[in-house]
Design a protein around this motif. Structure first.
Motif, short mmCIF file in Angstrom:
data_model
loop_
_atom_site.label_atom_id
_atom_site.label_comp_id
_atom_site.label_asym_id
_atom_site.label_seq_id
_atom_site.Cartn_x
_atom_site.Cartn_y
_atom_site.Cartn_z
N ALA A 219 0.84 -1.20 0.00
CA ALA A 219 0.00 0.00 0.00
C ALA A 219 0.87 1.24 0.00
CB ALA A 219 -0.92 0.01 1.22
N ALA A 220 0.46 2.25 -0.78
CA ALA A 220 1.22 3.49 -0.83
C ALA A 220 1.13 4.23 0.50
CB ALA A 220 0.69 4.37 -1.96
N ASP A 221 -0.05 4.19 1.13
CA ASP A 221 -0.25 4.85 2.42
C ASP A 221 -0.96 3.85 3.33
OD1 ASP A 221 -0.44 6.62 4.49
OD2 ASP A 221 -2.11 7.75 3.63
N PHE A 222 -0.21 3.14 4.15
CA PHE A 222 -0.76 2.05 4.95
C PHE A 222 -1.60 2.60 6.10
CE2 PHE A 222 -0.20 -1.02 8.53
CZ PHE A 222 -0.96 -2.04 7.98
N ASP A 223 -2.88 2.21 6.10
CA ASP A 223 -3.81 2.60 7.17
C ASP A 223 -4.44 1.33 7.72
OD1 ASP A 223 -5.86 3.49 8.79
OD2 ASP A 223 -6.42 5.15 7.47
N ARG A 224 -3.86 0.81 8.78
CA ARG A 224 -4.29 -0.48 9.33
C ARG A 224 -5.76 -0.46 9.76
NH1 ARG A 224 -4.57 -3.17 14.25
NH2 ARG A 224 -3.92 -5.36 14.21
N ASP A 225 -6.17 0.60 10.48
CA ASP A 225 -7.54 0.67 10.97
C ASP A 225 -8.55 0.68 9.82
OD1 ASP A 225 -6.65 0.65 13.57
OD2 ASP A 225 -6.65 2.84 13.75
N HIS A 226 -8.23 1.41 8.76
CA HIS A 226 -9.12 1.48 7.60
C HIS A 226 -9.26 0.10 6.95
CE1 HIS A 226 -10.85 2.54 3.74
NE2 HIS A 226 -9.77 2.06 3.14
N ILE A 227 -8.14 -0.60 6.83
CA ILE A 227 -8.17 -1.93 6.20
C ILE A 227 -8.98 -2.90 7.05
CG2 ILE A 227 -6.74 -3.92 5.56
CD1 ILE A 227 -4.54 -1.92 4.78
N LEU A 228 -8.77 -2.89 8.37
CA LEU A 228 -9.51 -3.79 9.25
C LEU A 228 -11.01 -3.50 9.21
CD1 LEU A 228 -7.16 -4.00 12.37
CD2 LEU A 228 -7.61 -5.77 10.68
N GLU A 229 -11.37 -2.21 9.19
CA GLU A 229 -12.80 -1.87 9.12
C GLU A 229 -13.42 -2.35 7.81
OE1 GLU A 229 -15.96 1.42 10.08
OE2 GLU A 229 -14.03 1.45 11.04
N TYR A 230 -12.66 -2.22 6.72
CA TYR A 230 -13.13 -2.68 5.41
C TYR A 230 -13.34 -4.21 5.44
CZ TYR A 230 -13.18 -3.54 0.38
OH TYR A 230 -13.52 -3.95 -0.90
N LEU A 231 -12.39 -4.94 6.00
CA LEU A 231 -12.52 -6.41 6.06
C LEU A 231 -13.70 -6.81 6.93
CD1 LEU A 231 -8.77 -7.49 6.44
CD2 LEU A 231 -10.18 -7.57 4.39
N ARG A 232 -13.89 -6.14 8.06
CA ARG A 232 -15.02 -6.48 8.94
C ARG A 232 -16.37 -6.29 8.27
NH1 ARG A 232 -12.04 -3.55 13.01
NH2 ARG A 232 -10.98 -5.01 14.41
N SER A 233 -16.44 -5.34 7.34
CA SER A 233 -17.71 -5.07 6.66
C SER A 233 -18.05 -6.11 5.60
CB SER A 233 -17.67 -3.67 6.02
OG SER A 233 -16.78 -3.64 4.91
N ARG A 234 -17.07 -6.95 5.25
CA ARG A 234 -17.28 -7.89 4.16
C ARG A 234 -16.98 -9.35 4.52
NH1 ARG A 234 -16.42 -3.05 2.42
NH2 ARG A 234 -17.24 -2.32 0.41
N LEU A 235 -16.42 -9.59 5.70
CA LEU A 235 -16.02 -10.95 6.08
C LEU A 235 -16.51 -11.27 7.50
CD1 LEU A 235 -12.30 -10.86 4.88
CD2 LEU A 235 -14.17 -12.10 3.77
N PRO A 236 -16.69 -12.56 7.81
CA PRO A 236 -16.99 -12.94 9.20
C PRO A 236 -15.87 -12.50 10.13
CG PRO A 236 -17.33 -14.79 7.71
CD PRO A 236 -16.65 -13.73 6.91
N GLU A 237 -16.21 -12.32 11.39
CA GLU A 237 -15.24 -11.83 12.37
C GLU A 237 -13.98 -12.68 12.41
OE1 GLU A 237 -13.51 -9.47 15.20
OE2 GLU A 237 -15.33 -9.07 14.07
#
Length: 237
Positions: A219-237
């Motif tokens: 990632a050009a600008d790594f944003d861990r919280d943004h990525i985790l929130e995106y995964l939570r919205s589309r995948l099981p916990e």
């Protein structure tokens, strides 16, 4: 609960059993301990044997698509197992094949994919004709008897004593605490996140031998919280 109640029988996933045990106090019922859902490491049996427990231990195998268990192995107190305990021999009106890519039978010691037929095998996947066609096939050796075989995707081999031992997967599917997980599917979701140019997910073992999922990103600008929130919205916990 064990201290307050007499428990004769448990059926449990090995990683769950290990999480509920510690070196000084293993989770052991009075009569019967049945493992299933993932590979049973020989070290688990070594620990039970060292504890002096007299309960019978059974390793049991049966994917959801066959409804109930289809293979089992009763652990021997005298036998020293290799890295994993066999999943055993067929029972409960079961037909078993170990086949290569050409769907020819594999001899003893040669790895192949496990196919299961017999009572309890599902008719297919609901509203998914393509996946059903790829996983549920007619028995190539007895095509006229109408028996459906389920392609498990599990890589196994026969031992000389007739037991079958699990060796892994023919694809990248893994078991996490007994649940099937497709890392490739998670990798595709990860890669679709805004700001991520490439992503991959793999299963790694922790100190206890339990698997957990780890994602790697470019990632050009790594944003861990943004990525985790995106995964939570589309995948099981």
């Amino acid at each position: 609960y064990f201290e307050q109640h007499a428990v004769d029988c448990i059926k449990i996933v090995p990683s769950h059993w290990k999480a509920l045990s510690d070196p000084d106090r293993l989770l052991l019922p009075g009569k019967l301990l049945i493992f299933g859902g993932e590979a049973l490491e020989a070290a688990v049996i070594d620990n039970i044997r060292a504890s002096g427990s007299t309960c019978t231990v059974v390793n049991h195998y049966g994917p959801t698509e066959t409804t109930v268990g289809k293979l089992l192995h009763v652990v021997s107190r005298e036998r020293i197992y290799d890295s994993v305990v066999p999943v055993g021999k067929p029972f409960s009106n079961t037909r078993i094949y170990v086949l290569n890519d050409a769907r020819q039978r594999c001899p003893v010691g040669v790895p192949g994919e496990l196919y299961i037929g017999g009572e309890g095998v599902a008719a297919g996947y609901l509203n998914n004709a393509d996946l059903t066609a790829g996983r549920f096939i007619n028995d190539p050796y007895f095509p006229s008897d109408g028996v459906t075989l389920y392609r498990t995707g599990d890589l196994v081999k026969y031992l000389p004593d007739g037991n079958i031992v699990f060796m892994g997967r023919v694809d990248d599917q893994v078991k996490i605490r007994g649940y099937r997980v497709e890392p490739g599917e998670i990798s595709r979701v990860l890669s679709s996140c805004a700001g991520v140019s490439q992503g991959v997910v793999i299963a790694r073992e922790d100190k206890t031998g339990s698997k957990r999922l780890i994602g790697y990103v470019v990632a050009a600008d790594f944003d861990r919280d943004h990525i985790l929130e995106y995964l939570r919205s589309r995948l099981p916990e």
